[in-house]
Design an enzyme around this catalytic site. Structure first.
Site, PDB file in Angstrom:
ATOM      1  N   GLU A 106      78.991  82.483  97.240  1.00 48.18           N
ATOM      2  CA  GLU A 106      78.620  81.191  97.827  1.00 48.18           C
ATOM      3  C   GLU A 106      77.241  80.723  97.375  1.00 48.18           C
ATOM      4  O   GLU A 106      76.749  79.706  97.830  1.00 48.18           O
ATOM      5  CB  GLU A 106      78.714  81.234  99.357  1.00 48.18           C
ATOM      6  CG  GLU A 106      77.971  82.374 100.016  1.00 48.18           C
ATOM      7  CD  GLU A 106      78.209  82.442 101.531  1.00 48.18           C
ATOM      8  OE1 GLU A 106      78.696  81.475 102.115  1.00 48.18           O
ATOM      9  OE2 GLU A 106      77.890  83.499 102.110  1.00 48.18           O
TER      10      GLU A 106
ATOM     11  N   CYS B 114      87.636  81.273 100.926  1.00 47.55           N
ATOM     12  CA  CYS B 114      87.644  81.114 102.384  1.00 47.55           C
ATOM     13  C   CYS B 114      86.835  79.907 102.839  1.00 47.55           C
ATOM     14  O   CYS B 114      86.692  79.665 104.029  1.00 47.55           O
ATOM     15  CB  CYS B 114      87.161  82.379 103.081  1.00 47.55           C
ATOM     16  SG  CYS B 114      85.460  82.785 102.687  1.00 47.55           S
TER      17      CYS B 114
ATOM     18  N   ARG C  28      84.484  85.591 111.142  1.00 47.04           N
ATOM     19  CA  ARG C  28      83.053  85.232 111.237  1.00 47.04           C
ATOM     20  C   ARG C  28      82.461  86.018 112.402  1.00 47.04           C
ATOM     21  O   ARG C  28      82.496  85.565 113.544  1.00 47.04           O
ATOM     22  CB  ARG C  28      82.897  83.722 111.466  1.00 47.04           C
ATOM     23  CG  ARG C  28      83.190  82.859 110.235  1.00 47.04           C
ATOM     24  CD  ARG C  28      82.856  81.399 110.520  1.00 47.04           C
ATOM     25  NE  ARG C  28      82.762  80.596 109.317  1.00 47.04           N
ATOM     26  CZ  ARG C  28      83.764  79.867 108.825  1.00 47.04           C
ATOM     27  NH1 ARG C  28      84.933  79.839 109.414  1.00 47.04           N
ATOM     28  NH2 ARG C  28      83.588  79.146 107.727  1.00 47.04           N
TER      29      ARG C  28
ATOM     30  N   ASP D 264      79.172  76.776 101.338  1.00 44.93           N
ATOM     31  CA  ASP D 264      77.796  76.974 100.890  1.00 44.93           C
ATOM     32  C   ASP D 264      77.669  76.799  99.387  1.00 44.93           C
ATOM     33  O   ASP D 264      76.667  76.270  98.913  1.00 44.93           O
ATOM     34  CB  ASP D 264      77.295  78.375 101.305  1.00 44.93           C
ATOM     35  CG  ASP D 264      76.828  78.369 102.755  1.00 44.93           C
ATOM     36  OD1 ASP D 264      76.151  77.406 103.146  1.00 44.93           O
ATOM     37  OD2 ASP D 264      77.163  79.306 103.493  1.00 44.93           O
TER      38      ASP D 264
ATOM     39  N   HIS E  67      79.717  73.569 111.565  1.00 46.95           N
ATOM     40  CA  HIS E  67      80.500  74.490 112.381  1.00 46.95           C
ATOM     41  C   HIS E  67      81.329  73.786 113.434  1.00 46.95           C
ATOM     42  O   HIS E  67      82.400  74.273 113.810  1.00 46.95           O
ATOM     43  CB  HIS E  67      79.623  75.621 112.900  1.00 46.95           C
ATOM     44  CG  HIS E  67      79.321  76.564 111.786  1.00 46.95           C
ATOM     45  ND1 HIS E  67      80.168  77.576 111.438  1.00 46.95           N
ATOM     46  CD2 HIS E  67      78.365  76.540 110.842  1.00 46.95           C
ATOM     47  CE1 HIS E  67      79.714  78.155 110.354  1.00 46.95           C
ATOM     48  NE2 HIS E  67      78.603  77.549 109.968  1.00 46.95           N
TER      49      HIS E  67
HETATM   50  C1  PEP Z   1      81.397  79.205 103.174  1.00 42.65           C
HETATM   51  O1  PEP Z   1      80.174  79.085 103.015  1.00 42.65           O
HETATM   52  O2  PEP Z   1      82.245  78.628 102.458  1.00 42.65           O
HETATM   53  C2  PEP Z   1      81.927  80.030 104.286  1.00 42.65           C
HETATM   54  C3  PEP Z   1      83.207  80.275 104.392  1.00 42.65           C
HETATM   55  O3  PEP Z   1      81.039  80.510 105.210  1.00 42.65           O
HETATM   56  P1  PEP Z   1      80.357  79.653 106.396  1.00 42.65           P
HETATM   57  O4  PEP Z   1      81.076  78.350 106.482  1.00 42.65           O
HETATM   58  O5  PEP Z   1      80.487  80.485 107.635  1.00 42.65           O
HETATM   59  O6  PEP Z   1      78.945  79.544 105.907  1.00 42.65           O
HETATM   60 MG    MG Z   2      78.784  80.427 103.969  1.00 40.79          MG
END
Ligand code: PEP
Ligand code: MG
Length: 570
Positions: free
Chosen positions: A431, A502, A296, A455, A189
């Site tokens: 994911e 995404c 998010r 993910d 993150h």
């Molecule tokens: C992902 O897992 O690709 C995603 C966009 O969600 P996050 O990065 O918030 O897990």
């Molecule tokens: Mg994710």
């Protein structure tokens, strides 16, 4: 030093080291009475937060604490509330002009020493508890996770263990020109946040980073992942030059803002943005984004100390809706757990948090939280083109259960005569590999898919996305991952539902033509990445993209695929 460059750009500035829990001395002395007063206040705030934290751990029944555990926590609170501790720390601050961090580190070290010298074995062992308490105070003092706001001088480069989403939200970021972390990978993150703010960043530097000290001069290259500490003048000049070239190119690309995102053979490609807060909307339109492909929502939950009420959430989604100029906004329901913890929702520690109690699994278990969020999103859907997206779906039952709860939320609003968009679209993140390989089944249940490669890659390859030691295995170009993505896109088309991507792969210039070849026409990414991807789209055509896809899908390894994609994209 080398880490993983995760947010492009070059910065030259001064290091500010955030020691999350490590007891290290900075050596900085306080300069004036205001600083002395502020240091004592910071200490008091940190102690209060530490006490609160322990109290909420003690009350958390899901942790199944034993009476021994509770006794330890009780002793910790007693020590934190001991007037002697405060007196010793404040004395170092007032008399010796020590900053709050150093005063605490020294007092704790002295106390640990006293315990270590004791005859009694039991008492000697208590020194670890004292160190633990010290670390807990320092965590609250030196990190932002509880809303403490650190102030920075201009041109600050933050050096930290990691940067949590709430750190970044509450941090006074206007003077920050770079982030460097010890842990993490492309999809941690810290990386996502840095990108969304357009701040160059490097993650996963490993233990080498411990050598960096406050006020060291740092050159950070967010493209190559190179970090130079206290460089000579020649290197500074070389990188100042590179920085101007990079910034010039960036502003040229931004000129593409008004240019439609269409391939040379006329296929329109929708470029959407990933956002976390309402203020990100400015950057979406500024970079030519056509809406929000991923909001998010958990960020709203992270920057506070209790769950937001339905009204508070409604206000947030409504703000985003009102600022979206009627463009689509996909609101993802909370994806907490895993690496996204809430200080006030004491989730028990798990062996495998990424495989554990998180996201939709929490929502389907705590339907009270889920319904509150759904009602807030539904109410806001009267003010813009909102859609609901469910994270971490592993199979059809979770989709059906979620849809039932969405229906229940709608019924409650109808009963109270509250306006909302009754035909709001509901989609899912793809994911988890089981969702990807059953895309044909899931497509019949939902209005859209959004492929979360961050993910999907982690779960398909069994590679923890946060672990820098194995980041070399984290590879979206692995043929296994590519086959899943290709299959999901194909099934979405076959069942005539929308499909977007995404995950971070959507922002990778090396992947753009390959994804176009697979038939992807909706990409969602950090707003700042949009101009670069648009530049590729408007200069290429689908026939060429299909050709690239065919070649790639016939290759047997990601090494060959990456080498080929590098060749055709440069
Ligand atoms: C992902 O897992 O690709 C995603 C966009 O969600 P996050 O990065 O918030 O897990
Ligand atoms: Mg994710």
């Amino acid at each position: 030093m080398k880490g993983v460059g995760v947010s492009p750009g070059i910065s030259i500035g001064k290091a500010f080291v955030i020691n999350s829990t490590k007891a290290t001395l900075t050596g900085d002395l306080l300069q004036n009475p205001e600083e002395i007063l502020a240091a004592a206040e910071r200490f008091d705030d940190a102690v209060n937060l530490a006490v609160k934290e322990i109290e909420s751990i003690s009350k958390n029944i899901t942790l199944n604490l034993t009476s021994d555990d509770l006794a330890i926590l009780e002793t910790q609170i007693e020590f934190l509330s001991d007037p002697q501790l405060r007196e010793d720390v404040v004395n170092k601050i007032n008399t010796h002009k020590k900053n709050a961090n150093d005063a605490i580190v020294e007092v704790i070290a002295d106390t640990v020493q006293i315990f270590e010298n004791m005859e009694d074995e039991y008492m000697r062992a208590r020194s670890a508890d004292i160190q633990d308490i010290g670390n807990r105070i320092l965590k609250h003092l030196n990190t932002n996770s509880q809303g403490l706001s650190l102030k920075f001088e201009p041109d600050t480069i933050i050096i930290a263990e990691d940067i949590s989403p709430s750190d970044a939200i509450t941090m006074d970021i206007k003077h920050v020109i770079g982030f460097v972390t010890r842990v993490g990978s492309k999809t941690s993150h810290a990386a996502i946040i840095a990108k969304s703010k357009g701040i160059p960043a490097i993650v996963g530097c490993g233990d080498d980073l411990n050598a960096v000290k406050n006020n060291d001069i740092v050159i950070l290259d967010g493209v190559t992942g190179l970090l130079f500490i206290n460089p000579d003048q020649q290197l500074i000049e070389e990188y100042s030059q590179k920085k101007s070239v990079y910034n010039e190119r960036k502003s040229q690309l931004k000129q593409l803002k008004e240019v439609p995102s269409v391939t040379t053979d006329g296929t329109a490609i929708q470029l959407l943005a990933n956002i976390s807060v309402a203020d990100d909307m400015d950057s979406v339109f500024d970079n030519g984004g056509e809406g929000v492909g991923l909001l998010r929502s958990e960020m709203l939950f992270m920057e506070r100390d209790s769950f937001p009420t339905e009204d508070e959430q409604f206000e947030f989604y409504k703000q985003v809706a009102l600022r979206s100029k009627n463009k689509p906004v996909i609101v993802r329901t909370i994806d907490i757990g895993g690496d996204k913890q809430l200080s006030y929702f004491n989730l028990p520690a798990e062996q495998n948090p990424f495989l554990g109690y998180r996201a939709i699994r929490i929502c389907l278990n705590r339907t009270d939280l889920f319904i509150t969020q759904l009602k807030a999103i539904l109410r806001a859907s009267a003010f813009g083109n909102l859609k609901i997206m469910l994270p971490m779906i592993s199979g059809i039952q979770e989709v059906r259960d979620s849809k039932n709860i969405i229906e229940q939320a709608k019924q409650e609003l109808l009963k109270d005569n509250i306006q909302f968009n009754n035909s709001i679209e509901v989609g899912i993140m793809i994911e988890i590999p089981s969702a990807a390989v059953t895309a044909d089944i899931l497509a019949k249940e939902v209005d859209f898919f959004s492929i979360g490669t961050n993910d999907l890659c982690q779960y398909t390859l069994a590679v923890d996305r946060m672990n820098e030691k194995i980041s070399y295995l984290y590879d979206p170009f692995n043929p296994g991952v590519l086959r899943l993505i290709n299959y999901v896109i194909g099934q979405a088309h076959q069942h005539k539902i929308h499909v977007a991507m995404c995950g971070e792969m959507a922002a990778d210039p090396m992947a753009t033509l390959l994804l176009l070849g697979m038939g992807l026409t909706e990409f969602s990414m950090s707003a700042t990445a949009i101009p670069t991807i648009k530049n590729i789209i408007i200069n290429n055509n689908l026939a060429a993209a299909k050709n690239i896809l065919n070649k790639v899908m016939a290759m047997d390894s990601s090494q060959n695929i990456i080498a080929y994609l590098q060749e055709v994209t440069t």
